[in-house]
Design a protein around this motif. Structure first.
Motif, PDB file in Angstrom:
ATOM      1  N   THR A   1       4.549  -7.154   1.304  1.00  0.00           N
ATOM      2  CA  THR A   1       3.743  -6.062   1.857  1.00  0.00           C
ATOM      3  C   THR A   1       4.642  -4.941   2.370  1.00  0.00           C
ATOM      4  O   THR A   1       5.469  -5.142   3.254  1.00  0.00           O
ATOM      5  N   ARG A   2       4.459  -3.767   1.797  1.00  0.00           N
ATOM      6  CA  ARG A   2       5.181  -2.575   2.226  1.00  0.00           C
ATOM      7  C   ARG A   2       4.195  -1.418   2.264  1.00  0.00           C
ATOM      8  O   ARG A   2       3.294  -1.329   1.438  1.00  0.00           O
ATOM      9  N   LEU A   3       4.391  -0.528   3.224  1.00  0.00           N
ATOM     10  CA  LEU A   3       3.539   0.648   3.343  1.00  0.00           C
ATOM     11  C   LEU A   3       4.420   1.886   3.399  1.00  0.00           C
ATOM     12  O   LEU A   3       5.472   1.883   4.060  1.00  0.00           O
ATOM     13  N   GLY A   4       4.012   2.935   2.699  1.00  0.00           N
ATOM     14  CA  GLY A   4       4.827   4.137   2.729  1.00  0.00           C
ATOM     15  C   GLY A   4       4.353   5.177   1.737  1.00  0.00           C
ATOM     16  O   GLY A   4       3.401   4.962   0.970  1.00  0.00           O
ATOM     17  N   PHE A   5       5.031   6.303   1.767  1.00  0.00           N
ATOM     18  CA  PHE A   5       4.754   7.413   0.856  1.00  0.00           C
ATOM     19  C   PHE A   5       5.999   7.686   0.009  1.00  0.00           C
ATOM     20  O   PHE A   5       6.835   8.524   0.367  1.00  0.00           O
ATOM     21  N   PRO A   6       6.146   6.990  -1.127  1.00  0.00           N
ATOM     22  CA  PRO A   6       7.330   7.204  -1.960  1.00  0.00           C
ATOM     23  C   PRO A   6       7.244   8.443  -2.847  1.00  0.00           C
ATOM     24  O   PRO A   6       8.155   8.710  -3.632  1.00  0.00           O
ATOM     25  N   GLU A   7       6.161   9.215  -2.723  1.00  0.00           N
ATOM     26  CA  GLU A   7       5.958  10.358  -3.614  1.00  0.00           C
ATOM     27  C   GLU A   7       7.146  11.314  -3.645  1.00  0.00           C
ATOM     28  O   GLU A   7       7.494  11.859  -4.699  1.00  0.00           O
ATOM     29  N   VAL A   8       7.777  11.536  -2.488  1.00  0.00           N
ATOM     30  CA  VAL A   8       8.879  12.494  -2.442  1.00  0.00           C
ATOM     31  C   VAL A   8      10.010  12.067  -3.371  1.00  0.00           C
ATOM     32  O   VAL A   8      10.727  12.915  -3.919  1.00  0.00           O
ATOM     33  N   THR A   9      10.178  10.768  -3.609  1.00  0.00           N
ATOM     34  CA  THR A   9      11.238  10.287  -4.487  1.00  0.00           C
ATOM     35  C   THR A   9      10.904  10.510  -5.954  1.00  0.00           C
ATOM     36  O   THR A   9      11.774  10.351  -6.820  1.00  0.00           O
ATOM     37  N   LEU A  10       9.659  10.873  -6.253  1.00  0.00           N
ATOM     38  CA  LEU A  10       9.254  11.196  -7.625  1.00  0.00           C
ATOM     39  C   LEU A  10       8.997  12.684  -7.800  1.00  0.00           C
ATOM     40  O   LEU A  10       8.444  13.114  -8.815  1.00  0.00           O
ATOM     41  N   GLY A  11       9.393  13.479  -6.800  1.00  0.00           N
ATOM     42  CA  GLY A  11       9.203  14.918  -6.895  1.00  0.00           C
ATOM     43  C   GLY A  11       7.801  15.372  -6.558  1.00  0.00           C
ATOM     44  O   GLY A  11       7.405  16.486  -6.918  1.00  0.00           O
ATOM     45  N   LEU A  12       7.026  14.538  -5.834  1.00  0.00           N
ATOM     46  CA  LEU A  12       5.632  14.836  -5.540  1.00  0.00           C
ATOM     47  C   LEU A  12       5.377  14.779  -4.038  1.00  0.00           C
ATOM     48  O   LEU A  12       6.291  14.570  -3.254  1.00  0.00           O
ATOM     49  N   LEU A  13       4.114  14.969  -3.647  1.00  0.00           N
ATOM     50  CA  LEU A  13       3.707  14.777  -2.261  1.00  0.00           C
ATOM     51  C   LEU A  13       2.424  13.959  -2.240  1.00  0.00           C
ATOM     52  O   LEU A  13       1.703  13.905  -3.241  1.00  0.00           O
ATOM     53  N   PRO A  14       2.108  13.281  -1.119  1.00  0.00           N
ATOM     54  CA  PRO A  14       0.848  12.534  -1.029  1.00  0.00           C
ATOM     55  C   PRO A  14      -0.324  13.508  -1.077  1.00  0.00           C
ATOM     56  O   PRO A  14      -0.513  14.300  -0.156  1.00  0.00           O
TER      57      PRO A  14
ATOM     58  N   ALA B   1       0.874  -1.181   0.000  1.00  0.00           N
ATOM     59  CA  ALA B   1       0.000   0.000   0.000  1.00  0.00           C
ATOM     60  C   ALA B   1       0.902   1.219   0.000  1.00  0.00           C
ATOM     61  O   ALA B   1       1.361   1.674   1.052  1.00  0.00           O
ATOM     62  N   LEU B   2       1.206   1.702  -1.179  1.00  0.00           N
ATOM     63  CA  LEU B   2       2.155   2.799  -1.321  1.00  0.00           C
ATOM     64  C   LEU B   2       1.452   4.027  -1.878  1.00  0.00           C
ATOM     65  O   LEU B   2       0.629   3.929  -2.787  1.00  0.00           O
ATOM     66  N   GLY B   3       1.782   5.186  -1.336  1.00  0.00           N
ATOM     67  CA  GLY B   3       1.189   6.417  -1.833  1.00  0.00           C
ATOM     68  C   GLY B   3      -0.314   6.405  -1.668  1.00  0.00           C
ATOM     69  O   GLY B   3      -0.855   6.331  -0.568  1.00  0.00           O
ATOM     70  N   GLY B   4      -1.030   6.436  -2.811  1.00  0.00           N
ATOM     71  CA  GLY B   4      -2.485   6.468  -2.785  1.00  0.00           C
ATOM     72  C   GLY B   4      -3.091   5.292  -2.057  1.00  0.00           C
ATOM     73  O   GLY B   4      -4.163   5.402  -1.452  1.00  0.00           O
ATOM     74  N   GLY B   5      -2.433   4.136  -2.098  1.00  0.00           N
ATOM     75  CA  GLY B   5      -2.945   2.976  -1.378  1.00  0.00           C
ATOM     76  C   GLY B   5      -2.950   3.193   0.117  1.00  0.00           C
ATOM     77  O   GLY B   5      -3.910   2.829   0.821  1.00  0.00           O
ATOM     78  N   LEU B   6      -1.879   3.785   0.637  1.00  0.00           N
ATOM     79  CA  LEU B   6      -1.825   4.074   2.070  1.00  0.00           C
ATOM     80  C   LEU B   6      -2.819   5.182   2.417  1.00  0.00           C
ATOM     81  O   LEU B   6      -3.407   5.178   3.504  1.00  0.00           O
ATOM     82  N   GLU B   7      -3.043   6.100   1.489  1.00  0.00           N
ATOM     83  CA  GLU B   7      -4.017   7.171   1.740  1.00  0.00           C
ATOM     84  C   GLU B   7      -5.428   6.604   1.862  1.00  0.00           C
ATOM     85  O   GLU B   7      -6.229   7.058   2.688  1.00  0.00           O
ATOM     86  N   ILE B   8      -5.765   5.606   1.032  1.00  0.00           N
ATOM     87  CA  ILE B   8      -7.075   4.942   1.171  1.00  0.00           C
ATOM     88  C   ILE B   8      -7.172   4.276   2.541  1.00  0.00           C
ATOM     89  O   ILE B   8      -8.193   4.383   3.242  1.00  0.00           O
ATOM     90  N   ALA B   9      -6.103   3.583   2.940  1.00  0.00           N
ATOM     91  CA  ALA B   9      -6.104   2.902   4.237  1.00  0.00           C
ATOM     92  C   ALA B   9      -6.251   3.896   5.393  1.00  0.00           C
ATOM     93  O   ALA B   9      -6.921   3.605   6.391  1.00  0.00           O
ATOM     94  N   LEU B  10      -5.649   5.067   5.270  1.00  0.00           N
ATOM     95  CA  LEU B  10      -5.729   6.066   6.336  1.00  0.00           C
ATOM     96  C   LEU B  10      -7.128   6.662   6.460  1.00  0.00           C
ATOM     97  O   LEU B  10      -7.471   7.218   7.502  1.00  0.00           O
ATOM     98  N   ALA B  11      -7.927   6.555   5.397  1.00  0.00           N
ATOM     99  CA  ALA B  11      -9.301   7.043   5.462  1.00  0.00           C
ATOM    100  C   ALA B  11     -10.232   6.021   6.110  1.00  0.00           C
ATOM    101  O   ALA B  11     -11.435   6.245   6.198  1.00  0.00           O
ATOM    102  N   CYS B  12      -9.665   4.902   6.532  1.00  0.00           N
ATOM    103  CA  CYS B  12     -10.417   3.895   7.293  1.00  0.00           C
ATOM    104  C   CYS B  12     -10.121   4.090   8.782  1.00  0.00           C
ATOM    105  O   CYS B  12      -9.113   4.693   9.155  1.00  0.00           O
TER     106      CYS B  12
END
Length: 670
Positions: A131-144, A109-120
């Motif tokens: 299984t890995r959880l995290g926000f890799p957006e910063v490594t692509l120049g973005l933010l969650p 559950a990475l990026g948007g996947g973790l965001e869906i989980a956080l809305a639960c």
């Protein structure tokens, strides 16, 4: 896209399963399906006792739709705002539905996947290998941007949200994610995960998010809290230290989004998050980073340069040499579940590579039957030929013969073995356990099957393998040499050493070139250059940097960090500042070089040589060049790679010509 199933107990399971993709992403199909699912949930509210959100894929949810995001321009900003608004509205509807909602996270559950989980309201993660959880957006120049910053800050507080999750880009295992606050439970099996989800729903009929409960206070306080307000300058200072002046807007935008959003209500924080994300999405740097670290990486790892040859997988690995590189290679293979035998000249030396699944020996007979041998001894062709001659007769028929050399031509080394068609370069990077790149070097006689076997082994041990053709220095060592040569040349011109290091750091390099030269070894730079000179003969062009390197090694006995004496002084093995004698080594009086020129000299020196590598056939694909330059030699990630830097530059030939007029013909564009 989302299967809706209501059981007799009233629990609705929403199963995400995009029929058009191998993984679920936040594409238009997801957006429409989630809206429809929420509409139905609200219509059937009286019959619903709880909701489980899960996936039918091996992963939970892969994140944002990168192909769509990578094409965004400023003209798309209104549409992006509307799209993000819809996604956030539906996740907000989910968490305020009035029934307990559990995320059954059955895979990554990475990026948007973790965001869906956080809305639960509750998150149970499956303890599966992938299984890995995290926000890799910063490594692509973005933010969650689907509520990730807003919810993580409200759940954990500013400090933990930023440092552990949002700014790091880390991908945590389920147990680590639990220990760091974003997972509530870890389940051993899918059945146990769903069972626990139903139990939690039954036990928590009035579940709500912490920030929706009366009396909620943000952990650690808001920025207006005196204690936290006093810590905010430290956050900024830590970020500045991490970036080292680098041109990466995403970490700054994440920090701004978190701090600004923590001072306002939830809906306003979501809007702040959206605006910062759109600014990043429509900028060039995010496009560069997505181009290299998503598209090029996917192509390289997917086998873009792998010959279409059917080969058997490796079954037993022999490593020759138990030094730092040999031990690292052995451990990487052992971690992948491969039997490994490490040989060195004595049992004591071989024992340096000891670890689970690794046999160490001084007896060549113990290598009998190995079907891959990776040589990692000193950079001496005669020594390499000697160790191969000793073990070759003992290996399995057709065994892959690989050398970890970083500069010596593979075609020449292949003359020292009986089967040059099975001989190949497998250039690992130090430290092997942390560096993700593997440079596979193809000699003139190397057959496709050998390339395919080396590539497959690289992927099995978790490396990103680029495939290049033979040539002195190959691609990575050759191009990074231009970076260090340029820095030493600046020293010879009289440019202050501190300015040289700072220019590289602010251009986005992870390490200053003089510090890097010390790590690589100035003596090794001298030896490699003399090998080049001997091979090129009268065609070799001497540079002022060569004289300065000779003076450092031969006159001042400062061969690099390993001896405690290099461009830097060292105390107890740690850098203690630039050596005070550097200014005296200049071959001309100090030259006033614009800071922007210092930065561009580094970037252009490497980019121009990478273009030559492509023209000469050393590089087989641009994707290999871009990925190899970022993962292997520290070319600034914001550029999207060494060749993409040249392509997306507003006037690359013009700027190169300008640099050539000021600093020498090496900058004349190809």
């Amino acid at each position: 896209m989302i299967r809706y199933e209501r059981a007799a107990d009233g629990v609705v399971t929403l199963t995400m399963d995009d029929p058009g993709q191998s993984a679920n992403t936040m594409n238009p199909a997801y957006v429409a399906a989630m809206t429809a699912a929420l509409d139905r949930l609200e219509a059937e509210r009286d019959e619903v006792t709880g909701v489980i959100v899960t996936s039918a894929k091996t992963t939970f949810f892969a994140g944002g739709d990168v192909p769509m995001m990578s094409t965004a321009t400023t003209k798309d900003a209104p549409a992006l705002a509307e799209l993000l608004g819809t996604i956030k509205r539906d996740l907000r509807r989910l968490e305020t539905y009035g029934r307990p909602v559990v995320a059954a996270v059955n895979g990554a559950a990475l990026g948007g996947g973790l965001e869906i989980a956080l809305a639960c309201h509750h998150r149970i993660a499956l303890d599966a290998p992938g299984t890995r959880l995290g926000f890799p957006e910063v490594t692509l120049g973005l933010l969650p941007g689907a509520g990730g910053v807003t919810r993580t800050v409200r759940m954990l507080g500013l400090a933990d949200a930023l440092m552990t999750w949002l700014l790091s880009g880390k991908r945590l295992k389920p147990a680590d994610a639990r220990d760091n606050g974003l997972v509530d439970e870890v389940a051993p099996t899918p059945e146990e995960m769903i069972s626990r989800a139903k139990e939690w729903i039954a036990a928590n009929p009035d579940a709500a998010q912490p920030w929706d409960r009366p009396g909620y206070k943000m952990p650690g306080g808001t920025p207006s809290t005196p204690k936290l307000a006093a810590q905010l300058p430290a956050f900024a200072a830590t970020l500045r230290k991490q970036l080292k002046g680098n041109r990466l807007p995403a970490p700054e935008a994440i920090l701004a989004t978190a701090v600004e959003g923590a001072q306002v209500d939830f809906e306003t924080a979501q809007l702040i998050e959206t605006r910062h994300l759109i600014t990043l999405l429509t900028g060039q740097i995010a496009k560069n980073m997505m181009g290299a670290l998503f598209f090029d990486m996917r192509a390289v790892n997917g086998g873009l340069a792998r010959p279409r040859a059917e080969v058997l997988p490796a079954t037993k690995i022999a490593v020759l040499g138990a030094g730092m590189m040999g031990a690292g290679i052995a451990q990487a293979c052992a971690r992948a579940g491969l039997p490994v035998v490490v040989k060195d000249v004595t049992p004591e030396l071989a024992a340096r590579a000891q670890g689970p699944g690794i046999v160490t020996t001084a007896n060549a007979e113990d290598l009998r039957g190995c079907d891959v041998v990776i040589e990692a001894v000193f950079e001496d062709p005669a020594l390499k030929a000697k160790v191969f001659a000793e073990v070759e007769p003992l290996l399995a028929p057709g065994a892959l013969l690989a050398s970890n050399t970083s500069t010596l031509p593979i075609t020449g080394l292949a003359e020292g073995v009986s089967r040059p068609a099975d001989f190949i370069g497998m250039h690992f990077f130090s430290p092997v356990g942390r560096m993700p790149l593997l440079e596979i070097v193809v000699g003139n006689k190397t057959r496709d099957e050998a390339v395919a076997r080396a590539f497959d082994l690289g992927r099995r041990i978790g490396k990103t393998p680029i495939v290049v053709n033979d040539g002195r220095g190959f691609f990575t060592s050759r191009v990074i040499g231009k970076f260090m040569d340029e820095a030493v040349g600046m020293l010879a011109e009289g440019v202050p050493a501190a300015s040289i290091e700072q220019a590289a750091l602010q251009a986005g390099y992870p390490t200053g070139p003089l510090a890097l030269a010390d790590e690589v070894s100035i003596a090794l730079m001298q030896r490699i250059r003399r090998q080049f000179e001997a091979a090129a003969g009268d065609a070799f062009v001497r540079l002022p940097s060569h004289e300065l390197v000779d003076a450092m090694v031969d006159k001042h006995d400062r061969p690099g960090r390993s001896s405690g004496r290099g461009f830097y002084a060292y105390e107890n093995g740690k850098r203690a500042g630039l050596w005070e004698g550097l200014a005296e080594l200049a071959t001309r009086e100090g030259r006033a070089v614009p800071f922007a020129d210092l930065q561009d000299r580094f970037l252009f020196a490497e980019a121009l040589d990478a273009q030559r590598c492509l023209d000469e056939g050393v590089l087989r694909t641009e994707e290999d060049g871009n990925v190899g330059s970022i993962l292997g030699i520290g070319f600034p990630a914001w550029t999207g790679g060494v060749l993409r830097f040249a392509r997306q530059h507003a006037d690359f030939p013009g700027r190169a010509t300008e640099l050539a007029a000021r600093y020498g013909e090496r900058f004349v564009p190809a």
